[in-house]
Design a protein around this motif. Structure first.
Motif, PDB file in Angstrom:
ATOM      1  N   ALA A 146       0.824  -1.203   0.000  1.00 57.68           N
ATOM      2  CA  ALA A 146       0.000   0.000   0.000  1.00 57.68           C
ATOM      3  C   ALA A 146       0.859   1.254   0.000  1.00 57.68           C
ATOM      4  O   ALA A 146       0.569   2.231  -0.710  1.00 57.68           O
ATOM      5  N   THR A 147       1.931   1.248   0.780  1.00 56.78           N
ATOM      6  CA  THR A 147       2.811   2.403   0.825  1.00 56.78           C
ATOM      7  C   THR A 147       3.517   2.602  -0.513  1.00 56.78           C
ATOM      8  O   THR A 147       3.674   3.740  -0.987  1.00 56.78           O
ATOM      9  N   ALA A 148       3.944   1.501  -1.140  1.00 54.95           N
ATOM     10  CA  ALA A 148       4.573   1.603  -2.459  1.00 54.95           C
ATOM     11  C   ALA A 148       3.585   2.135  -3.492  1.00 54.95           C
ATOM     12  O   ALA A 148       3.938   2.945  -4.357  1.00 54.95           O
ATOM     13  N   TRP A 149       2.331   1.682  -3.407  1.00 58.00           N
ATOM     14  CA  TRP A 149       1.300   2.143  -4.345  1.00 58.00           C
ATOM     15  C   TRP A 149       1.074   3.642  -4.187  1.00 58.00           C
ATOM     16  O   TRP A 149       0.998   4.386  -5.167  1.00 58.00           O
ATOM     17  N   LYS A 150       0.981   4.101  -2.966  1.00 62.87           N
ATOM     18  CA  LYS A 150       0.776   5.531  -2.721  1.00 62.87           C
ATOM     19  C   LYS A 150       1.979   6.342  -3.187  1.00 62.87           C
ATOM     20  O   LYS A 150       1.841   7.480  -3.652  1.00 62.87           O
ATOM     21  N   ALA A 151       3.178   5.750  -3.085  1.00 64.72           N
ATOM     22  CA  ALA A 151       4.396   6.472  -3.471  1.00 64.72           C
ATOM     23  C   ALA A 151       4.455   6.743  -4.967  1.00 64.72           C
ATOM     24  O   ALA A 151       5.205   7.621  -5.404  1.00 64.72           O
TER      25      ALA A 151
ATOM     26  N   ALA B 153      -1.201   5.107 -16.446  1.00 61.05           N
ATOM     27  CA  ALA B 153      -2.142   5.981 -15.737  1.00 61.05           C
ATOM     28  C   ALA B 153      -1.511   6.574 -14.481  1.00 61.05           C
ATOM     29  O   ALA B 153      -1.693   7.769 -14.185  1.00 61.05           O
ATOM     30  N   ARG B 154      -0.735   5.751 -13.750  1.00 58.86           N
ATOM     31  CA  ARG B 154      -0.118   6.259 -12.518  1.00 58.86           C
ATOM     32  C   ARG B 154       0.919   7.323 -12.818  1.00 58.86           C
ATOM     33  O   ARG B 154       0.999   8.354 -12.136  1.00 58.86           O
ATOM     34  N   GLN B 155       1.759   7.127 -13.858  1.00 54.90           N
ATOM     35  CA  GLN B 155       2.781   8.131 -14.136  1.00 54.90           C
ATOM     36  C   GLN B 155       2.162   9.428 -14.660  1.00 54.90           C
ATOM     37  O   GLN B 155       2.690  10.513 -14.427  1.00 54.90           O
TER      38      GLN B 155
END
Length: 688
Positions: free
Chosen positions: A120-125, A555-557
């Protein structure tokens, strides 16, 4: 970046990384087929990291580093490995599901909790640009400079009087593959996740060497992962603590394994792993020395002839130097000392001299400097330890103390203690003492330490401490069930303090992990019962998953780029969102440790602009100009487009070079046009 740029960057990244993984698969499959389980995984990770390091290092050594040269180098290394490494690949391994042992439920809850939180922390990062000062000031700026110049044979310094450009950079080279192919830092904050997984596996494997059951070994590995100081260092930016700890743990495992199984391959894997760690962080130097020294002493006192021990230690030391020593050579060539800004000498004999280290004299205090001052320890240092280690840190401390008591009891009785326990017991306390004695462990002005800054230097001691904690619990069967529950509660308390906000950042990764786990179970069952159908289903599922990951990554970038430093300091936001690659930016002044650093944003959104600090270099040490005429002359010579001035000053009572400079006034006197000003920074249009 456009969809085309993203897909091209993804192709470069996947081929380069795939080459390193292919090298590891060949080496492990052909030469290390005797390894299974966690040992095979650690061997694979060690070889893959070594290959990835070499793929980027060799082009950088000869001045041709680029995403194209890295791709070609990767394919060449893969082809050479396929041809040169002898032996046959082992057959396909039968996939099996092991039933958890009795009483494993609590341990599985703890491991799942740490996994979900880390993902979860990596995803938020991948949504927010890093605001970590080390990431913004030298980790990513140094990586960008390597790409722009194509070489590692230079020291890039962007803040005066410091020596951060002289750090060992193995970890930055490992992270380079997430930046160089894309020309973006969008994915770098998530790059620590696989290294965190390798660290967890190394703690698990080391604990298993002590004869501890699998579920308990997994629990103590999860305790290490849940340390707030480690989570922060892994995901807050491009810090390289996670790669260092992962490779140190893997190297330590193979070093210990060599005592039980004295194969040359174990010694080689240990040397390579410890060497990569050695070349990643300054604090890794003492950690690696401690691990090797304690291992050698335990081996010698355990009955191995000392001549053989010295031969083994010499081989490991040579591999460590080979895998991590290039940065010391670079420093000696470029700055005059392998340990710059520190010199090298013994008493009156000085081999490498360096200029006066003003920062160390002013703020380089250690924890031991305050050992006789209970007020500072209680009010300023202890709160940092409490927040950075929380419940899991207390678990490891109590576990180490209990293990020490059990070790002494067994020694008195003449009972045999596993070598890994003795090594871990002493390595943990020596690493903790080395941290406490290290300069900057209590960085800050006299009687005003900022211990949070380098709290992660103590994390290496948590690895051996976790090993002996697991061993101690295995010897206390009556207390173990209650202890395991308390450990999970301590982990939950530590993780909940820094849960990503909003909660969706946790729920989505948790759902993804659950779905992936269910698919894995179904795949294994189908594979065992209907192999042909399972293969077709696996190929289809893998293809769909790959497409989903590619779309998600784009999408994330896109979202990351749209929000990069938006809403922060106005000067930082302007630098980060504008600039097409032809802009020359000069930095001057001091912005302070509590303000956002302008160095990384000054490279622009695609990391292509040229950034330099406006100051002279004296014997390898970057300084500020101390008079207006020299300052303005350097500004004109540089033909800069923009000038960024730090407005905070040094803020200390120390006598430092350049502290009397007034860059804002000098810029105004030189006729520069003020574009923006905040409490920390000023942005000018330069005369170029």
């Amino acid at each position: 970046m456009s969809l085309g740029d993203y897909l091209v960057g993804l192709a470069f990244a996947l081929v380069t990384l795939g080459s390193a993984l292919g090298v590891a698969a060949i080496v492990v499959g052909r030469r290390l087929a005797h390894l299974t389980g966690a040992a095979a995984g650690l061997a694979f990770a060690t070889v893959a990291c070594a290959a990835l390091l070499g793929i980027h290092l060799f082009p950088g050594l000869v001045g041709i580093l680029s995403r194209g040269s890295a791709l070609v180098m990767g394919l060449v290394v893969l082809a050479v490995t396929w041809i040169v490494v002898p032996g046959r690949s082992r057959g396909a391994t039968r996939l099996t599901l092991r039933r958890p042992g009795a009483g494993a439920t609590v341990s599985l809850v703890g491991a799942a909790m740490a996994t979900v939180f880390s993902v979860a922390t990596a995803w938020k990062a991948t949504f927010e640009a890093s605001q970590d000062i080390d990431t913004m000031t030298f980790h990513l700026p140094d990586v960008i400079e390597w790409v722009q110049r194509g070489s590692i044979w230079h020291v890039d310094q962007f803040t005066p009087l410091l020596g951060s450009g002289n750090y060992p950079h193995n970890g930055d080279l490992l992270l380079l593959g997430t930046v160089m192919p894309f020309g973006s830092d969008a994915f770098v904050r998530a790059a620590g996740l696989p290294f965190l997984m390798v660290l967890a596996v190394s703690v698990y494997a080391l604990t298993m060497e002590a004869g501890v059951r699998r579920s308990l070994a997994a629990l103590v590995a999860a305790v290490v992962v849940s340390l707030p100081a480690l989570q922060m260092a892994t995901f807050e930016g491009a810090k390289t603590d996670a790669p260092m700890l992962a490779l140190m743990g893997a190297g330590m495992y193979f070093l210990v394994r060599h005592l039980r199984e004295p194969r040359t391959s174990n010694l080689m894997l240990a040397g390579v792993g410890l060497g990569i760690a050695f070349g990643t962080k300054w604090y890794a130097l003492w950690c690696v020395v401690i691990v090797v020294a304690v291992w050698a002493v335990v081996a010698g006192r355990g009955g191995v002839p000392w001549r053989r021990v010295l031969r083994w230690a010499g081989a490991v030391t040579g591999l460590v130097a080979l895998a991590g020593g290039i940065w010391l050579v670079r420093n000696a060539v470029e700055s005059g000392s392998p340990l710059f800004p520190s010199g090298v000498g013994l008493g009156p004999l000085t081999l490498f001299d360096t200029p006066r280290d003003y920062v160390r004299e002013c703020a380089g205090f250690s924890v031991l400097d305050y050992i006789d001052d209970p007020r500072v320890l209680r009010r300023l240092i202890y709160p940092a330890w409490r927040d950075g280690y929380a419940g899991p840190g207390l678990v490891l401390l109590l576990g180490w103390l209990t293990a020490g008591w059990l070790w002494a009891r067994d020694r008195r009785r003449g009972s045999e203690v596993p070598p890994v326990v003795t090594i871990s017991l002493f390595a943990a306390v020596l690493m903790a003492l080395a941290y406490a004695a290290a300069p900057y462990s209590a960085i800050g002005g006299l009687y005003a330490p900022f211990a949070q800054a380098n709290l992660r230097w103590l994390v290496p001691a948590a690895v051996p401490a976790a090993v002996v904690t697991g061993w101690a619990l295995s010897l206390l069967p009556r207390a173990r069930p209650v202890a395991e529950v308390l450990i999970v509660i301590a982990m939950f308390d530590a993780l909940r303090r820094s849960l990503p906000d909003p909660v969706g950042h946790v729920l989505l990764p948790a759902a993804g992990i659950a779905a992936a786990g269910a698919l894995a179970v179904v795949a294994v069952v189908l594979w065992r019962r209907h192999a042909a159908a399972a293969r077709a289903g696996a190929v289809t599922t893998a293809a769909l998953l790959a497409v989903a990951l590619v779309i998600t990554g784009y999408a994330r970038q896109e979202r990351y780029s749209d929000h990069r430093y938006k809403g922060t300091d106005a000067v930082i936001a302007a630098l980060a969102r504008h600039g097409g690659g032809n802009r020359r930016v000069a930095l001057s002044g001091v912005w302070g440790v509590r303000a956002l650093s302008p160095v990384l944003p000054a490279f622009g959104p695609r990391l292509r602009d040229t950034v330099e600090f406006l100051g002279p270099t004296v014997d390898g040490q970057l300084r500020e100009y101390d008079n207006r005429d020299d300052y303005l002359a350097a500004l004109r010579r540089g033909n800069y487009d923009l000038l960024v001035v730090g407005r905070n000053g040094y803020g200390t009572g120390c006598d430092l070079p350049g502290q009397e400079s007034d860059d804002d006034a000098w810029a105004a006197a030189g006729g520069l046009r003020l574009l923006a000003r905040t409490s920390n920074l000023s942005l000018y249009r330069a005369p170029g």
